[in-house]
Structure formats: structure tokens, C-alpha cells
Design a protein around this motif. Structure first.
Motif, PDB file in Angstrom:
ATOM      1  N   PRO A   5       0.808  -1.215   0.000  1.00 62.51           N
ATOM      2  CA  PRO A   5       0.000   0.000   0.000  1.00 62.51           C
ATOM      3  C   PRO A   5       0.842   1.266   0.000  1.00 62.51           C
ATOM      4  CG  PRO A   5       0.129  -0.908   2.203  1.00 62.51           C
ATOM      5  CD  PRO A   5       0.816  -1.897   1.307  1.00 62.51           C
ATOM      6  N   ASN A   6       0.169   2.365  -0.287  1.00 58.15           N
ATOM      7  CA  ASN A   6       0.793   3.679  -0.231  1.00 58.15           C
ATOM      8  C   ASN A   6       1.128   4.020   1.218  1.00 58.15           C
ATOM      9  OD1 ASN A   6       1.715   6.105  -1.183  1.00 58.15           O
ATOM     10  ND2 ASN A   6      -0.283   7.100  -1.077  1.00 58.15           N
ATOM     11  N   PRO A   7       2.380   4.411   1.509  1.00 58.21           N
ATOM     12  CA  PRO A   7       2.792   4.588   2.910  1.00 58.21           C
ATOM     13  C   PRO A   7       2.507   5.977   3.449  1.00 58.21           C
ATOM     14  CG  PRO A   7       4.649   4.942   1.469  1.00 58.21           C
ATOM     15  CD  PRO A   7       3.496   4.603   0.583  1.00 58.21           C
ATOM     16  N   ASP A   8       2.630   6.086   4.775  1.00 58.46           N
ATOM     17  CA  ASP A   8       2.689   7.386   5.428  1.00 58.46           C
ATOM     18  C   ASP A   8       4.068   7.968   5.181  1.00 58.46           C
ATOM     19  OD1 ASP A   8       2.666   9.566   7.036  1.00 58.46           O
ATOM     20  OD2 ASP A   8       2.433   8.478   8.934  1.00 58.46           O
ATOM     21  N   LEU A   9       4.143   9.152   4.567  1.00 59.74           N
ATOM     22  CA  LEU A   9       5.423   9.707   4.163  1.00 59.74           C
ATOM     23  C   LEU A   9       6.191  10.340   5.317  1.00 59.74           C
ATOM     24  CD1 LEU A   9       4.487  11.314   0.733  1.00 59.74           C
ATOM     25  CD2 LEU A   9       5.370   9.036   1.236  1.00 59.74           C
ATOM     26  N   ALA A  17       9.965   3.087  -4.539  1.00 55.37           N
ATOM     27  CA  ALA A  17       9.173   3.831  -5.512  1.00 55.37           C
ATOM     28  C   ALA A  17       8.914   2.956  -6.726  1.00 55.37           C
ATOM     29  CB  ALA A  17       9.889   5.109  -5.927  1.00 55.37           C
ATOM     30  N   CYS A  18       7.701   2.988  -7.221  1.00 61.21           N
ATOM     31  CA  CYS A  18       7.369   2.249  -8.433  1.00 61.21           C
ATOM     32  C   CYS A  18       8.161   2.830  -9.603  1.00 61.21           C
ATOM     33  CB  CYS A  18       5.873   2.344  -8.716  1.00 61.21           C
ATOM     34  SG  CYS A  18       5.387   1.614 -10.306  1.00 61.21           S
ATOM     35  N   LEU A  24       5.035   5.663  -3.937  1.00 65.31           N
ATOM     36  CA  LEU A  24       5.864   5.113  -2.864  1.00 65.31           C
ATOM     37  C   LEU A  24       5.107   4.034  -2.097  1.00 65.31           C
ATOM     38  CD1 LEU A  24       7.546   8.344  -1.423  1.00 65.31           C
ATOM     39  CD2 LEU A  24       8.585   6.598  -2.865  1.00 65.31           C
ATOM     40  N   HIS A  25       5.852   2.993  -1.716  1.00 67.14           N
ATOM     41  CA  HIS A  25       5.276   1.891  -0.956  1.00 67.14           C
ATOM     42  C   HIS A  25       6.210   1.524   0.185  1.00 67.14           C
ATOM     43  CE1 HIS A  25       3.859   1.495  -5.135  1.00 67.14           C
ATOM     44  NE2 HIS A  25       2.763   0.954  -4.651  1.00 67.14           N
TER      45      HIS A  25
END
Length: 211
Positions: A5-9, A17-18, A24-25
Motif C-alpha cells: 500500500p501507499n505509505p505514510d510519508l 518507488a514504483c 511510494l510503498h
């Protein structure tokens, strides 16, 4: 098959990164055979495989042998109206080595031969100790970063595809005989594809950082 999933930055550690859409994951350890895909575009991010490092080393070594041999062996022979000419990759490059087009010879040898050979050697340098359960060699991080950055400039596959297209047009004007170097390049494309199927860049970076 996992989708990360998309993370907390707030914390940038342990992110990936894809390569296609830059989403970002959070990274996570996967077991053999599992794959992590981008949650947005579905691109493969992580795909660990048992013995992958040793397979990549073996394919890289094979690629180096094929490439070095293909430089000097005859690439093709063209015959027309009783005249014939046989040439190798090195011979073609040297034909442009005089005068103001000399940089073209360097570009041909660099992108078709030197860069692919360097990338093969750099992968062997990076992965050989990891494949044998030893700490990574010094400067492995820098070397593997070069492997990734030089990938768009290593054009051995593009060269053989372009040559095949050109030969279709030339075949109507002259008799073309393919030499061992041409077939070595064809095998090289297969070897590169097999090598790439075992490579997971994140897994390599993770192994370098842990050793």
C-alpha cells in the motif's frame, strides 16, 4: 501475490518507488515465489527467487563470453555480382576510425560492446559474494548503481534487432550469409532476457545493505 500500500510519508526509511508511476510503498520481506506489485499501476516491485543471485552471475558470465567472442568473429558476409565482403563488429567500427567520423567508431564500440560487458562484469562483482553468503565487496553500492544508470545506454539488443530489419531490405539486393557473431548476438538476447527474469533490484539493494 501481494500489493504493497501507499505509505505514510512521515518516515522515508524502508520505502520503494514504483519505477513506472513513482508511487511510494512500504517494503516488506516476501517468501520465495511471492511478488509485490504497485498498488496503482500493477508494476512488479519485488520478486525474490531462490538462487537468483547465482543465476544472474552465471548468465552475466555467459553474456560476457558471447559478447567478447562476437566482437572479432565474422558478423555477416555480403555477396553481389561475384564480389563479396565479410566483416566483424570490430572491423565495422574500425572502418569509421579515421577522420571526423572517428567518434562514431567509439560510440559503436561503447554502446554495443563496452557498456554491456561492463554491466555484466559489474553484476558479477556485486552479486558473487552475496551468492556465496559473504559480505558484499567494497563499493558494491556504487557499482550496482552504475549498472542501473547505464542500462538505457547498453544497446546490444537494439543493435541486433536493427540489423535484422536492415538485412530484410538488403537481402533483395545481395546474397547475405550470417556469421557466428550474428548468432552469438541472438543467443545474447536470450541470455539477457533470462538474466532479467531473475533480477529483483530491490532484493539486490536489500542484500547489499544487510551484508
Amino acid at each position: 501475490m501481494a500489493r504493497v500500500p501507499n505509505p505514510d510519508l512521515g518516515d522515508l526509511r524502508g520505502l520503494i518507488a514504483c519505477p513506472r508511476c513513482d508511487l511510494l510503498h512500504h517494503t516488506q520481506q516476501l517468501s520465495d515465489g511471492e511478488r509485490a506489485k504497485c498498488a496503482r499501476c500493477g508494476s512488479l516491485l519485488i520478486w525474490p527467487r531462490t538462487g537468483a543471485f547465482l543465476h544472474v552471475v552465471a548468465f552475466s558470465f555467459t553474456g560476457m563470453i558471447l559478447m567478447i567472442g562476437a566482437i572479432f568473429f565474422p558478423f555477416l558476409k555480403i555477396s553481389a555480382q561475384g564480389l563479396s565482403h565479410e566483416s566483424s563488429i570490430f572491423g565495422v567500427a574500425m572502418a569509421f576510425s579515421d577522420g571526423w567520423i572517428a567518434p562514431l567508431a567509439l560510440a559503436v564500440l561503447a554502446m554495443i560492446v563496452a557498456l554491456p560487458v561492463f554491466r555484466f562484469a559489474a553484476l558479477i562483482y556485486t552479486l558473487w559474494p552475496l551468492a556465496n553468503g559473504r559480505p558484499a565487496y567494497r563499493h558494491s553500492t556504487t557499482v550496482f548503481r552504475l549498472v542501473e544508470e547505464l542500462q538505457p545506454w547498453a544497446m546490444a539488443e537494439i543493435f541486433i534487432i536493427g540489423t535484422a530489419v536492415a538485412l530484410v531490405k538488403v537481402a533483395g539486393l545481395a546474397s547475405v550469409s550470417l556469421g557466428p557473431a550474428f548468432w552469438a548476438f541472438c543467443v545474447l538476447i536470450i541470455v539477457i532476457a533470462l538474466k532479467n527474469s531473475f533480477m529483483s533490484n530491490w532484493t539486490i539493494w536489500d542484500a547489499i545493505s544487510q551484508k
